[in-house]
Design a protein around this motif. Structure first.
Motif, PDB file in Angstrom:
ATOM      1  N   TYR A 108      42.563  50.256  33.150  1.00  0.00           N
ATOM      2  CA  TYR A 108      42.770  49.065  33.541  1.00  0.00           C
ATOM      3  C   TYR A 108      41.326  48.227  33.623  1.00  0.00           C
ATOM      4  O   TYR A 108      40.270  48.680  34.066  1.00  0.00           O
ATOM      5  N   GLU A 153      40.507  42.433  35.030  1.00  0.00           N
ATOM      6  CA  GLU A 153      41.280  41.353  35.100  1.00  0.00           C
ATOM      7  C   GLU A 153      42.835  42.114  35.761  1.00  0.00           C
ATOM      8  O   GLU A 153      43.619  41.415  36.204  1.00  0.00           O
ATOM      9  N   ASP A 154      43.173  43.376  35.222  1.00  0.00           N
ATOM     10  CA  ASP A 154      44.183  43.863  35.235  1.00  0.00           C
ATOM     11  C   ASP A 154      44.345  44.194  36.813  1.00  0.00           C
ATOM     12  O   ASP A 154      45.349  44.203  37.556  1.00  0.00           O
ATOM     13  N   TRP A 155      43.170  44.651  37.661  1.00  0.00           N
ATOM     14  CA  TRP A 155      43.201  44.997  38.884  1.00  0.00           C
ATOM     15  C   TRP A 155      43.128  43.594  39.832  1.00  0.00           C
ATOM     16  O   TRP A 155      44.007  43.853  40.791  1.00  0.00           O
ATOM     17  N   LEU A 156      42.724  42.605  39.368  1.00  0.00           N
ATOM     18  CA  LEU A 156      42.807  41.309  40.087  1.00  0.00           C
ATOM     19  C   LEU A 156      44.375  40.759  40.222  1.00  0.00           C
ATOM     20  O   LEU A 156      44.823  40.602  41.112  1.00  0.00           O
ATOM     21  N   GLN A 157      45.191  41.004  38.690  1.00  0.00           N
ATOM     22  CA  GLN A 157      46.607  40.610  38.888  1.00  0.00           C
ATOM     23  C   GLN A 157      47.459  41.611  39.460  1.00  0.00           C
ATOM     24  O   GLN A 157      48.347  41.197  40.120  1.00  0.00           O
ATOM     25  N   LYS A 161      46.846  40.645  43.097  1.00  0.00           N
ATOM     26  CA  LYS A 161      47.437  39.356  43.543  1.00  0.00           C
ATOM     27  C   LYS A 161      49.072  39.358  43.641  1.00  0.00           C
ATOM     28  O   LYS A 161      49.634  38.914  44.519  1.00  0.00           O
ATOM     29  N   GLU A 162      49.758  40.247  42.704  1.00  0.00           N
ATOM     30  CA  GLU A 162      51.110  40.423  42.923  1.00  0.00           C
ATOM     31  C   GLU A 162      51.435  41.139  44.186  1.00  0.00           C
ATOM     32  O   GLU A 162      52.580  40.808  44.805  1.00  0.00           O
ATOM     33  N   HIS A 176      57.090  46.813  40.859  1.00  0.00           N
ATOM     34  CA  HIS A 176      55.633  46.525  40.673  1.00  0.00           C
ATOM     35  C   HIS A 176      54.938  48.077  40.578  1.00  0.00           C
ATOM     36  O   HIS A 176      54.053  48.305  39.592  1.00  0.00           O
ATOM     37  N   TRP A 184      52.845  49.263  37.112  1.00  0.00           N
ATOM     38  CA  TRP A 184      51.232  49.546  37.266  1.00  0.00           C
ATOM     39  C   TRP A 184      50.798  50.899  37.453  1.00  0.00           C
ATOM     40  O   TRP A 184      49.791  51.063  37.335  1.00  0.00           O
TER      41      TRP A 184
END
Length: 270
Positions: free
Chosen positions: A171, A174-178, A181-182, A215, A219
């Motif tokens: 990851y 950007e993956d971790w931030l998305q 966020k979810e 989710h 992930w």
């Protein structure tokens, strides 16, 4: 690198201030064969010989050998070193300054390689491939690695653990931030449902539980309804999880577990 600066002058050579080939080899940390080769190709020909024909190295020869070894450390081929050292307009100080600049650049490159290796080690040990700045942006003061030992002890032998470790290692920031966020949006919706008094087994709240399961599937690892039930129980049985959820809304951990179990029944009931 040369070892001349860290080695005392051997006993017995102070008088004539010259060195035998064996003494020079020991001082420089190279082989006698290497010195013979340098002599044969004209790179380093000692200026003195004994009556028996043995090589003797004077101070100027030692200085030239130091220069040769420094340029070799920097990756220069022997023929290029010879051309550099035999330029009549270049003195010893000029060589030292040039070598200092080249060594500094090399040190910077090595530093970059070391940093890359450290990031790779960190990614392999923590499963999170982020720079220090990115980790701060994503996790703030939370340190996921502080919980690695417990996580591995409790679930290290499971396929879910292996799958999760493999996936998160790839990851990006950007993956971790998305992902975060979810998760935050889901928690907000759960807290809002709890606060507004919607029953935990209401279809809308069960949909939130299903969103949570999806989710995890997206992930981390494959999470079927049986495993999801176990997670719901964990949120109530482990006071650390309970504290996290109940901080969002009083009683949210137990409320969420009820919703998870209700959603699992809905999915598995004919």
């Amino acid at each position: 690198m040369t070892r001349f600066d860290h080695h005392p002058v051997p006993h017995g050579i102070v008088e004539d201030m010259s060195f035998s080939v064996g003494q020079v080899a020991r001082l420089a940390g190279i082989t006698v064969r290497t010195l013979h080769h340098y002599d044969e190709i004209g790179l380093l020909t000692p200026r003195e010989r004994t009556p028996a024909g043995y090589r003797r190295y004077a101070d100027d020869d030692i200085t030239r050998l130091q220069q040769i070894l420094l340029y070799r450390e920097l990756g220069f081929p022997l023929d290029e070193i010879a051309a550099i050292l035999d330029r009549p307009s270049t003195d010893h100080l000029t060589h030292l300054r040039r070598q200092h600049e080249l060594l500094t650049r090399k040190a910077q490159r090595i530093g970059q390689v070391i940093a890359a290796v450290e990031r790779a080690i960190n990614a392999r040990t923590t499963g999170i491939s982020l720079t220090a700045e990115e980790r701060l942006e994503v996790f703030g003061s939370f340190r996921p690695e502080d919980h690695d030992a417990e996580v591995e002890r409790r679930w290290g032998g499971t396929p879910q653990y292996a799958e999760s470790q493999e996936r998160i290692a790839a990851y990006t920031k950007e993956d971790w931030l998305q992902l975060g966020k979810e998760a935050a949006a889901l928690n907000d919706d759960l807290a809002a449902a709890r606060t507004s008094g919607v029953p935990a087994d209401h279809p809308d709240v069960m949909d939130l539980a299903e969103r949570h399961r999806a989710h995890i599937n997206r992930w981390f690892y494959t999470c079927d309804h049986d495993l999801h039930r176990c997670l719901g129980d964990l949120y109530v049985e482990d006071p650390r999880f309970t504290a996290v959820y109940d901080a969002l809304a009083p009683g949210l951990a137990a409320y969420f577990r009820t919703a998870i179990h209700a959603n699992a029944r809905r999915a598995t009931t004919p």
